[in-house]
Write a protein that holds these residues in place. Structure first.
Motif, PDB file in Angstrom:
ATOM      1  N   SER A 127       0.824  -1.208   0.000  1.00  0.00           N
ATOM      2  CA  SER A 127       0.000   0.000   0.000  1.00  0.00           C
ATOM      3  C   SER A 127       0.862   1.263   0.000  1.00  0.00           C
ATOM      4  O   SER A 127       0.615   2.195  -0.779  1.00  0.00           O
ATOM      5  N   ALA A 131       1.316   3.936  -3.094  1.00  0.00           N
ATOM      6  CA  ALA A 131       1.089   5.379  -2.941  1.00  0.00           C
ATOM      7  C   ALA A 131       2.273   6.173  -3.491  1.00  0.00           C
ATOM      8  O   ALA A 131       2.083   7.161  -4.214  1.00  0.00           O
ATOM      9  N   ALA A 134       2.321   5.722  -7.316  1.00  0.00           N
ATOM     10  CA  ALA A 134       1.219   6.467  -7.940  1.00  0.00           C
ATOM     11  C   ALA A 134       1.605   7.940  -8.052  1.00  0.00           C
ATOM     12  O   ALA A 134       1.416   8.564  -9.104  1.00  0.00           O
ATOM     13  N   LYS A 135       2.158   8.471  -6.986  1.00  0.00           N
ATOM     14  CA  LYS A 135       2.543   9.882  -6.968  1.00  0.00           C
ATOM     15  C   LYS A 135       3.691  10.167  -7.929  1.00  0.00           C
ATOM     16  O   LYS A 135       3.627  11.100  -8.730  1.00  0.00           O
ATOM     17  N   TYR A 138       3.053   7.954 -11.823  1.00  0.00           N
ATOM     18  CA  TYR A 138       1.824   8.301 -12.548  1.00  0.00           C
ATOM     19  C   TYR A 138       1.362   9.732 -12.309  1.00  0.00           C
ATOM     20  O   TYR A 138       0.422  10.184 -12.973  1.00  0.00           O
ATOM     21  N   ASP A 140      -0.303  10.808  -9.738  1.00  0.00           N
ATOM     22  CA  ASP A 140      -1.681  10.633  -9.309  1.00  0.00           C
ATOM     23  C   ASP A 140      -1.702  10.342  -7.809  1.00  0.00           C
ATOM     24  O   ASP A 140      -0.849   9.616  -7.305  1.00  0.00           O
ATOM     25  N   ALA A 141      -2.657  10.865  -7.111  1.00  0.00           N
ATOM     26  CA  ALA A 141      -2.779  10.618  -5.668  1.00  0.00           C
ATOM     27  C   ALA A 141      -3.533   9.328  -5.372  1.00  0.00           C
ATOM     28  O   ALA A 141      -3.534   8.854  -4.237  1.00  0.00           O
ATOM     29  N   ASP A 142      -4.155   8.732  -6.390  1.00  0.00           N
ATOM     30  CA  ASP A 142      -4.934   7.501  -6.214  1.00  0.00           C
ATOM     31  C   ASP A 142      -3.994   6.313  -6.047  1.00  0.00           C
ATOM     32  O   ASP A 142      -3.302   5.916  -6.987  1.00  0.00           O
ATOM     33  N   VAL A 143      -3.991   5.731  -4.851  1.00  0.00           N
ATOM     34  CA  VAL A 143      -3.105   4.597  -4.537  1.00  0.00           C
ATOM     35  C   VAL A 143      -3.317   3.448  -5.511  1.00  0.00           C
ATOM     36  O   VAL A 143      -2.364   2.762  -5.895  1.00  0.00           O
ATOM     37  N   GLN A 144      -4.538   3.230  -5.928  1.00  0.00           N
ATOM     38  CA  GLN A 144      -4.828   2.123  -6.847  1.00  0.00           C
ATOM     39  C   GLN A 144      -4.077   2.260  -8.166  1.00  0.00           C
ATOM     40  O   GLN A 144      -3.783   1.276  -8.816  1.00  0.00           O
ATOM     41  N   ARG A 145      -3.757   3.466  -8.529  1.00  0.00           N
ATOM     42  CA  ARG A 145      -3.024   3.701  -9.786  1.00  0.00           C
ATOM     43  C   ARG A 145      -1.655   3.038  -9.745  1.00  0.00           C
ATOM     44  O   ARG A 145      -1.160   2.580 -10.764  1.00  0.00           O
TER      45      ARG A 145
END
Length: 179
Positions: A127, A131, A134-135, A138, A140-145
């Motif tokens: 997890s 995070a 993702a940051k 990508y 992106d702040a969305d951890v799933q990314r």
């Protein structure tokens, strides 16, 4: 006497093939197709850094009689990576006047990424790693990314840990990206 000064040492020769192995893996098209990493300079830097870090961690984790060899190879890999970043900036047209400032900024980014990724990778914290990825990868702040890339990185860590140091130094085996 001078022959010894200019003679390449075995550890110095280890860094370049290790760096090449990390870069070759990071250039796998599946990162850009299956995992959706943007084929841009910043994202490639992130993937190169991740793969170099995975190799450095594996080499530094070597114990016993090969511990010194692993640590020396890890340091040499890091040195080659920093040198490659310097060369890349020069190829992009950064001049000598601004090179120190650019390298300092790039060095801070490299250190920050390695620090953030290392803690998560060592703890097998998917997890937290997701995070960070993702940051940084990508934007992106969305951890799933970053979840799929984090799963890949943890699988790579385990796969590298299972290989003898001789294999890691000559031809490390990586998991398939996006599998």
């Amino acid at each position: 006497m001078l022959k010894n000064l200019f003679r390449p040492r075995p550890a110095e020769r280890m860094g370049l093939p290790l760096y090449s192995a990390a870069v070759d893996q990071a250039r796998d098209p599946r990162f850009y197709t299956a995992l959706g990493v943007a084929d841009e300079i910043d994202a490639r830097f992130e993937l190169y850094t991740l793969h170099v870090l995975l190799l450095i961690l594996r080499l530094r984790d070597e114990a016993g009689a090969e511990a010194e060899r692993g640590a020396e190879a890890a340091q040499n890999l890091f040195d080659v990576y920093v040198s490659a970043l310097d060369n890349a900036l020069r190829e992009l047209g950064v001049n000598d006047v601004t090179m120190a400032k650019k390298m300092r900024k790039l060095g801070e980014a490299l250190y920050g990424r390695m620090t953030a990724y290392e803690a998560s990778v060592r703890a097998a914290d998917a997890s937290a790693l997701a995070a960070s990825l993702a940051k940084n990868v990508y934007g992106d702040a969305d951890v799933q990314r970053g979840a799929a890339l984090a799963a890949y990185a943890l699988e790579a860590r385990a796969m590298l840990a299972s290989q003898p140091i001789g294999t890691v130094l000559t031809q490390p085996l990586w998991p398939e990206a996006g599998a």
